[in-house]
Write a protein that holds these residues in place. Sequence first.
Motif, PDB file in Angstrom:
ATOM      1  N   ILE A  51      16.110   6.149  -6.358  1.00  0.00           N
ATOM      2  CA  ILE A  51      14.617   5.229  -5.891  1.00  0.00           C
ATOM      3  C   ILE A  51      14.766   5.428  -4.845  1.00  0.00           C
ATOM      4  N   VAL A  52      13.187   6.483  -4.676  1.00  0.00           N
ATOM      5  CA  VAL A  52      12.679   6.369  -3.109  1.00  0.00           C
ATOM      6  C   VAL A  52      11.900   5.511  -3.326  1.00  0.00           C
ATOM      7  N   ILE A  53      11.223   4.517  -1.862  1.00  0.00           N
ATOM      8  CA  ILE A  53       9.875   4.032  -1.622  1.00  0.00           C
ATOM      9  C   ILE A  53       9.168   4.557   0.178  1.00  0.00           C
ATOM     10  N   ARG A  54       8.295   4.564  -0.416  1.00  0.00           N
ATOM     11  CA  ARG A  54       6.875   4.500   1.127  1.00  0.00           C
ATOM     12  C   ARG A  54       5.864   3.960   1.307  1.00  0.00           C
ATOM     13  N   TRP A  55       5.846   3.012   2.449  1.00  0.00           N
ATOM     14  CA  TRP A  55       5.028   2.523   2.674  1.00  0.00           C
ATOM     15  C   TRP A  55       4.645   3.106   4.154  1.00  0.00           C
ATOM     16  N   PRO A  56       3.446   2.507   4.666  1.00  0.00           N
ATOM     17  CA  PRO A  56       3.121   2.520   6.331  1.00  0.00           C
ATOM     18  C   PRO A  56       3.760   1.582   6.484  1.00  0.00           C
ATOM     19  N   LYS A  94       0.749  -1.203  -0.185  1.00  0.00           N
ATOM     20  CA  LYS A  94       0.682   0.194   0.004  1.00  0.00           C
ATOM     21  C   LYS A  94       0.865   1.969  -0.318  1.00  0.00           C
ATOM     22  N   GLY A  95       1.916   1.484  -0.730  1.00  0.00           N
ATOM     23  CA  GLY A  95       3.153   2.816  -0.974  1.00  0.00           C
ATOM     24  C   GLY A  95       3.490   2.990  -1.554  1.00  0.00           C
ATOM     25  N   SER A  96       4.402   4.014  -2.017  1.00  0.00           N
ATOM     26  CA  SER A  96       4.586   5.043  -3.502  1.00  0.00           C
ATOM     27  C   SER A  96       5.891   3.913  -3.440  1.00  0.00           C
ATOM     28  N   TRP A  97       6.563   4.033  -4.900  1.00  0.00           N
ATOM     29  CA  TRP A  97       7.554   4.237  -5.153  1.00  0.00           C
ATOM     30  C   TRP A  97       7.548   5.922  -6.330  1.00  0.00           C
ATOM     31  N   GLN A  98       9.641   6.541  -6.002  1.00  0.00           N
ATOM     32  CA  GLN A  98       9.350   6.927  -7.768  1.00  0.00           C
ATOM     33  C   GLN A  98      11.064   7.065  -7.984  1.00  0.00           C
TER      34      GLN A  98
END
Length: 542
Positions: free
Chosen positions: A531-536, A517-521
């Motif tokens: 590369i940046v990954i974010r998730w709860p 349920k996250g996002s990446w850029q």
Amino acid sequence: MRPSLWADRLMGLLVRFVGLLILLATLAASAASFFYNQTQESDQAARVAMQVNMRLRDHVAILEGVRALYQSDSATSGPGIKAYLGALQPQVQAPGMEGVGIAAAMRAATPAALEAKLRENYGEDIKIWPATDQPIGFAVVLVEPYTPRRHVALGFDMYSEPVRRAAMRRAWQTGRPAASGIVQLAQEKAAKVKQPGFLVYIPVYTRDPLPGEEPGGDTIATTAGTRPVEAFVYAPFRVHDLMRAVLGAQLDTIDGIEVRAGAGPAAPVVFRHGKIGWDAHEQTLRIADREWTMRISYGRFIDRLGRPLGILLFGIALALLATQLHRVQRRRIDVAQALAEQQARHAEDRELMIGEMAHRMKNAFARIGALARITLREAKDLGDFETKFDGRMRALSDAKQMLVTGAVDHVELGRIVRRELELAGRSADQLAAVEGPEVRLDDDGAQSISLAIHEFVTNSIKYGALAGRGDLAVGWRRDAGDIELSWVESDLPETPQIDHESFGTQFIRTLIERQLKGSWQRTAVDKRLAIVIRWPDNAPTD
């Protein structure tokens, strides 16, 4: 959509429409019943007001009869009126009236004739009272039927009191009955429980003016041509006794009643019984030439609201039954749609997994080849190569086996990152530079991050810093309830092309968005890839 589902949907819409019609019909029936009951109560209140008005007209009729008798022979009016009222018995036929009286006219400061009349009527000396500055007066010379309490009113000059005088003036000028405002009756002096009262006056005109009075002069007759008055026939009323005499047992059926001596909320309340509710009905009482206001509240909750409420509840039950049928139909449609969507997702996932398996196999062979080349460059001889290469392949096998079989309850993020980098040939010093807080991942999270890091490592071995053509910085941190992992490769031979996503990249992004349920850029500029990954931060609990 299949035809059966279309039919189910149409049936659901029809049932909902029928339920709506039932609800609207129920509301209309409930409102009609409510207003019907309200109209019934309004009619009952109007009948009560009419009953009071009719009783007051009966009292006035009695006064008219007494006036006719008085006019026939005023000299013998005392005994005649007594006999007339004794035969009529108004206290029985029309209770509520405090007898009938005669207030005879006199010139100021000449009460002798009226005191003689009082002696003739009652056989005792009764003085005229009180002293007044009016040029004429009207003293009570007769009150019948006689009671000791009414005896107190004998000799009272009514014209000396302003409220009574105003009513007497109106009766004199119009020739019609006139009601006074609220006063304390003279006989209330002898009453233990005092009540508000009022009087109704009817004039008795004479052909001859009073001594010292001329028509049109500065006396009561201020209007030119007004005939002189020799007496007033009057009736005193105690308000509480009047209302209880008129209504009787009806008071027990009325939740609340209020009578005001006038119109509007500013008028004084002269009678109140029970409690006035929000649904009070307002009626007008005719007190001779005055209008009073009566408010009646029946407060019958069952009669007023019981029937409408029963109709409403029955209609709501029918509407709920209809809508429940609609929900059953809707549930069938939703289940069918969910099943179809689930089958579509499973087919999509199968295609994705088959493609991923082929891609993973290709990457695995590529990674094994890369590891072999790296090991070959580091090995001193064939034995050294065999030892290092065998150890790295065994470590890779152990890491994959741990994630697949679930040998542990959770996996620490740093362990995954460092193991992948270690397998890629990073030295101990380089692994020590990889820093971040302890982050524990469940099975889904560990699998997603492991595959993502594996993809980054594989691509970097092929094209980037892990191939010895640049610098690599890896780290992670907690930020506003999220985990943020950064992978930065700098000083590359050339800026990577990221306009087109490969199959592996699409797969990793899908895992991050669906499972984490996250996002990446991804950004690539100036021979640098970030590369940046974010998730709860949903760390598993112990």
